[in-house]
Scaffold this active site. Structure first.
Site, mmCIF file in Angstrom:
data_model
loop_
_atom_site.group_PDB
_atom_site.id
_atom_site.type_symbol
_atom_site.label_atom_id
_atom_site.label_comp_id
_atom_site.label_asym_id
_atom_site.label_seq_id
_atom_site.Cartn_x
_atom_site.Cartn_y
_atom_site.Cartn_z
ATOM 1 N N ALA A 63 0.865 -1.178 0.000
ATOM 2 C CA ALA A 63 0.000 0.000 0.000
ATOM 3 C C ALA A 63 0.902 1.228 0.000
ATOM 4 O O ALA A 63 2.092 1.130 0.301
ATOM 5 C CB ALA A 63 -0.864 -0.010 1.248
ATOM 6 N N GLY A 106 0.622 -5.174 0.831
ATOM 7 C CA GLY A 106 -0.527 -5.199 -0.078
ATOM 8 C C GLY A 106 -0.170 -5.815 -1.423
ATOM 9 O O GLY A 106 -1.041 -6.336 -2.120
ATOM 10 N N GLU A 109 -0.652 -9.426 -0.856
ATOM 11 C CA GLU A 109 -2.106 -9.659 -0.707
ATOM 12 C C GLU A 109 -2.789 -9.632 -2.078
ATOM 13 O O GLU A 109 -3.666 -10.457 -2.365
ATOM 14 C CB GLU A 109 -2.687 -8.616 0.248
ATOM 15 C CG GLU A 109 -2.233 -8.824 1.691
ATOM 16 C CD GLU A 109 -2.526 -7.648 2.591
ATOM 17 O OE1 GLU A 109 -3.117 -7.863 3.676
ATOM 18 O OE2 GLU A 109 -2.164 -6.514 2.217
ATOM 19 N N GLU A 129 4.563 -5.588 7.261
ATOM 20 C CA GLU A 129 3.790 -4.523 7.906
ATOM 21 C C GLU A 129 4.187 -4.275 9.360
ATOM 22 O O GLU A 129 4.163 -3.127 9.818
ATOM 23 C CB GLU A 129 2.288 -4.856 7.845
ATOM 24 C CG GLU A 129 1.640 -4.680 6.471
ATOM 25 C CD GLU A 129 1.720 -5.923 5.604
ATOM 26 O OE1 GLU A 129 1.001 -5.995 4.592
ATOM 27 O OE2 GLU A 129 2.534 -6.817 5.912
#
Ligand code: T1G
Length: 707
Positions: A63, A106, A109, A129
């Protein structure tokens, strides 16, 4: 389609390219672009499958972390990635994720929402993270255990370390490793699976096991997290999120994860760690030394002095693949130095950090010498001889004669004046400080000390080289003790004062360890050797201001030959395994010395111990900033995290002060000024920021913008 996502066709396979340099972060617009591309390929009857790939050097690094800063400062919530990932998973045609470089956070993911994953064998995947004080927030703690099992998934989410594509393939996370052209291989794979049922990761529950089977896994993971990531909350929360999903339907597991993610994101620890993430990148930017400043290629190096520091520095160059000559005055010293290097490497092999083959190659890069004959061929020299000005100047005069023009002459001094050292040469523009931290082959910090005449090329070269050497280079000015040690003085001064005023040695250290420091200030002294500071204090006694209180306990211990671990006695007693225990003799001695000095004894709280020591750092840090010996407050933070064991989840001393609030920090320092006199005079910058309601972070923004 938007600028960051484009779609093209390779006959019956759609190629969706994410192009958001430098690391294809999922910034606003990117998820929307991917979603639109998936719709386009599903609505095109000629298309049988799609490949998603990253442009440039990597897949998706996660992200956009900058968006998190906006979220936590404005409180405005951003759309999550979850709907996009379900959309991909529910695509009527298989979606193949083609991974090169990094698929982090992300990015992994996103990859796991695809039906298949192929990767270049050099790629890495991970959920890092927790290093930002958060947890995966887009289904990572739910999809990863479904693909690789609970034990490995909880380890990856709690430790945040990436794994190689090879290991990921062995675990079943990657369906095929592609050697050669990744896109070509991915498109070929897509053709193989086109028309076949596309497995949805969220429906693959066979590897989840039962709560009873997993309970010992989670317990062990929590134990490890508490030990290895002491004080950090996110790893424990990541374990909670994986555990929460076991036995729950996928979407409820994701809701549980999202709730925990948001709690972490708005925590002080996460704000501090995100500050550190960008800080570690910010310190590389020197306002008056632009990126395009020419650098000097460093293909051969030399180190003068094969003692503990010199030997460690030679290993740093060798570990980076740079041949290095290591010079000392005689055979005996050189043999001792090379012996320590071999011993160091042997223990790295034992601990599995390096292979024997790697070590053999490295040792071949280190050439012990007794003369300067080889020095005309090196691009950079680091001097690491005994910490005395006269000796250093002699060495630099010798280097000036022996080294070719254009070579960098660096000193590993930790306290001495770089300009004075440079004055011993005819080329002060080539002289700079490169202050490594002990053990040099382990500690990440490199203080790069800019002399008055150090050229921009030399500065730029050392800043860039630090990254190649696996270090974090921070540029500092040439004042006594530079930045790290200059601040460490007041910090350790207060620790000694507190003992002289009645606190127990262990209580002082315990308070700072509970604050999060890797080690307490007094035990750190014992590790480094109390005599090092004692020798420097004696050399600078003439500079001490009359009437200003000076700590005496450590000097008295040194006069008794108690230098710390190396003499088995210091502030503590040490057994043969260097394990510390309190020494009642020290408490009794200090009580007597304090009584003789008329220092009243009192109960001292852990809170006061922390305030005295940490605010001493902050106050001196503010002085260093206003005097211009550090470019930014964040530079000081990065120095303390990577050189002095300051807890990263507190962001560093300056960020910590901002978190507490500079008004209350200033108020507390004024109290100490009242109680303890001149040494605690508040730094004018701190007073100014406190009175104007500003922070050090704002100072950085304004200050660097103005530079
Ligand atoms: N967001 C925003 N900017 C980023 C970024 C990111 N994720 N990653 C890197 N940058 C910027 C960085 O600041 C620098 O900027 C430039 O890119 C180059 O980076 C939903 C919640 C990938 C290993 O933690 O570890 O996904 O200084 O110098 O050495 O569940 O960047 O040039 O202006 O580091 O080659 C999880 C973070 C996010 C990975 C490349 N992802 N990035 O290293 O280049 S949270 C991460 C890295 C998340 C999801 C959760 C490294 C790298 P500038 P660089 P590098």
């Amino acid at each position: 389609m938007n600028n960051n996502v484009r779609i093209s066709k390779d006959n019956d396979v759609a190629v969706i390219t994410i192009d958001n340099p430098p690391v294809n972060a999922l910034s606003p617009g990117v998820p929307e672009g991917i979603s639109a591309a998936i719709d386009e390929m599903n609505s095109d009857p000629s298309i049988k499958a799609a490949v998603v790939i990253g442009a440039g050097r990597t897949f998706v690094a996660g992200a956009d972390i900058k968006e998190f800063i906006k979220m936590t400062s404005s409180g405005a919530r951003r759309a999550t990635l979850l709907p996009l990932l379900l959309h991909i998973e529910d695509s009527g045609k298989p979606v193949i994720m083609a991974i090169h470089g990094n698929a982090f956070g992300g990015g992994l993911e996103l990859a796991m929402a695809g039906h298949y994953r192929v990767a270049a064998s050099t790629a890495q995947v991970g959920q890092p993270e927790v290093n930002l004080g958060i947890i995966p927030g887009a289904g990572g703690t739910q999809r990863l255990p479904r693909l690789i099992g609970v034990a490995k998934a909880v380890q990856m989410c709690a430790e945040g370390k990436p794994i190689s594509a090879r290991e990921a393939a062995a675990l079943g996370l990657i369906d095929r490793l592609i050697d050669g052209d990744l896109l070509e291989g991915a498109v070929a794979f897509a053709r193989e699976v086109a028309g076949k049922p596309a497995p949805k990761t969220r429906e693959r529950n066979e590897k989840l096991g039962t709560a009873a089977e997993n309970a010992p896994i989670f317990a062990a993971a929590r134990d490890t997290a508490r030990k290895k990531q002491r004080g950090l909350k996110a790893p424990l929360v990541a374990i909670d999120a994986v555990e929460a999903g076991i036995g729950l339907p996928f979407d409820q597991g994701c809701q549980a994860e999202a709730k925990l993610f948001t709690e972490c994101l708005f925590s002080d620890q996460s704000k501090a760690l995100i500050h550190v993430f960008f800080g570690e990148r910010e310190v590389a930017k020197i306002p008056d030394v632009p990126k395009e400043t020419p650098v000097i290629p460093v293909n051969r190096a030399a180190v003068v002095g094969s003692g503990t520091m010199g030997g460690g520095i030679a290993m740093v160059f060798a570990n980076a693949g740079i041949p290095v000559v290591l010079k000392d005055v005689d055979e005996a010293a050189l043999d001792l130095g090379m012996g320590k290097i071999r011993k160091n490497y042997a223990s790295s092999v034992q601990r599995g950090r390096f292979t024997q083959e790697f070590v053999d190659e490295r040792l071949r890069l280190i050439t012990p010498v007794l003369t300067y004959d080889e020095f005309s061929r090196v691009d950079m020299v680091v001097e690491a001889v005994f910490e005395g000005m006269a000796l250093k100047k002699t060495v630099f005069a010798g280097l000036d004669r022996a080294c070719r023009r254009g070579a960098i002459l660096a000193s590993n001094t930790s306290t001495l004046n770089i300009d004075e050292i440079a004055s011993a040469t005819s080329r002060p523009e080539a002289v700079i400080g490169t202050h490594f931290f002990s053990p040099a082959n382990v500690m990440r910090l490199l203080e790069i000390v800019r002399g008055k005449k150090s050229s921009k090329e030399v500065v730029a070269t050392c800043m860039q080289l630090s990254k190649k050497l696996g270090k974090i280079g921070v540029l500092v000015g040439n004042c006594r003790g530079f930045v790290g040690n200059r601040m460490f003085g007041p910090y350790r001064r207060e620790a000694q004062f507190l003992v002289e005023e009645g606190a127990e040695v262990a209580a002082v250290d315990q308070a700072l360890v509970e604050f999060g420091n890797a080690m307490g200030p007094l035990a750190t002294g014992d590790l480094a050797g109390l005599d090092v500071g004692w020798r420097i204090r004696k050399e600078y006694r003439h500079l001490e201001k009359p009437g200003i209180r000076q700590p005496f306990a450590e000097d008295r211990l040194c006069e008794m030959g108690r230098y710390g671990q190396k003499t088995v006695r210091g502030w503590y007693l040490y057994d043969e395994n260097r394990r510390a225990s309190t020494d009642p003799e020290v408490s009794a001695l200090v009580r007597k010395w304090s009584a003789d000095a008329g220092i009243a004894q009192r109960q001292i709280s852990a809170a006061e111990i922390v305030d005295r020591c940490i605010y001493a750092l902050v106050n001196e840090g503010a002085r260093i900033l206003e005097e211009g010996y550090a470019l930014r407050a964040v530079d000081i933070d990065i120095i303390y995290l990577n050189g002095y064991g300051f807890p990263a989840y507190r962001g560093g001393p300056m960020w910590y002060a901002d978190t507490v609030g500079l008004q209350s920090v200033y108020r507390r320092i004024c109290e100490f000024h009242q109680q303890h006199g001149e040494l605690w005079a508040p730094a004018p910058l701190l007073q100014q920021l406190a009175e104007t309601g500003k922070t050090f972070a704002e100072f950085d923004k304004e200050h660097v913008a103005a530079a």
